[in-house]
Design a protein around this motif. Structure first.
Motif, PDB file in Angstrom:
ATOM      1  N   GLU A  71      -0.692   6.017 -10.492  1.00  0.00           N
ATOM      2  CA  GLU A  71       0.657   5.983 -11.052  1.00  0.00           C
ATOM      3  C   GLU A  71       1.272   7.348 -10.651  1.00  0.00           C
ATOM      4  OE1 GLU A  71       2.269   3.725 -14.430  1.00  0.00           O
ATOM      5  OE2 GLU A  71       0.500   2.479 -14.344  1.00  0.00           O
ATOM      6  N   GLU A  75       3.949   8.390  -8.111  1.00  0.00           N
ATOM      7  CA  GLU A  75       5.267   9.028  -8.640  1.00  0.00           C
ATOM      8  C   GLU A  75       5.706  10.467  -8.018  1.00  0.00           C
ATOM      9  OE1 GLU A  75       9.072   8.882 -10.601  1.00  0.00           O
ATOM     10  OE2 GLU A  75       7.822   7.338 -10.007  1.00  0.00           O
ATOM     11  N   ARG A  78       6.626   9.767  -4.366  1.00  0.00           N
ATOM     12  CA  ARG A  78       8.145   9.473  -4.801  1.00  0.00           C
ATOM     13  C   ARG A  78       9.164  10.472  -4.736  1.00  0.00           C
ATOM     14  NH1 ARG A  78      12.294   8.015  -7.199  1.00  0.00           N
ATOM     15  NH2 ARG A  78      11.300   8.784  -9.328  1.00  0.00           N
ATOM     16  N   LYS A  79       8.717  11.161  -5.564  1.00  0.00           N
ATOM     17  CA  LYS A  79       9.750  12.358  -6.003  1.00  0.00           C
ATOM     18  C   LYS A  79      10.022  13.389  -5.205  1.00  0.00           C
ATOM     19  CE  LYS A  79       9.965  11.981 -11.214  1.00  0.00           C
ATOM     20  NZ  LYS A  79       9.504  12.615 -12.574  1.00  0.00           N
TER      21      LYS A  79
END
Length: 112
Positions: A71, A75, A78-79
């Motif tokens: 996770e 993330e 993605r960021k």
């Protein structure tokens, strides 16, 4: 264990690698690839003639890690890969059945 495959814009590679390092990812594989998604390539003009570039240059990142890190790694990708424009890429999470370190014979999470 899970494998994360991310296809991103080439100029975002350094940002993504830095973000993954910050969340504790130790190993990464990077490949230069070409492809397209919904944008279906782009049209360019060369010496007055219009032509379509079907496959756009992209970077594919592959990381195998313990499920507990997935996770935070997703993330982080993605960021750090986000530009808000078409063609930012995709992230895929795939289960990994087994891993083996060739040099030592270590298996599974000890091998990654």
């Amino acid at each position: 264990m899970k494998k994360i495959e991310a296809v991103i814009k080439p100029f975002k590679l350094d940002d993504v690698v830095d973000a993954l390092s910050e969340v504790g990812v130790e190993g990464i594989t990077v490949s230069e690839v070409r492809g397209f998604g919904r944008q279906k390539g782009r049209t360019e003009v060369y010496k007055g003639a219009e032509y379509v570039v079907d496959f756009l240059p992209k970077i594919k990142i592959e990381v195998v890690l313990p499920s507990a890190l997935v996770e935070s790694a997703v993330e982080a990708i993605r960021k750090s890969a986000h530009t808000g424009k078409i063609g930012d890429g995709k992230i895929f999470v795939i289960p990994v059945e087994s891993a083996l370190r060739i040099r030592t014979g270590e298996k599974d999470e000890q091998a990654i």
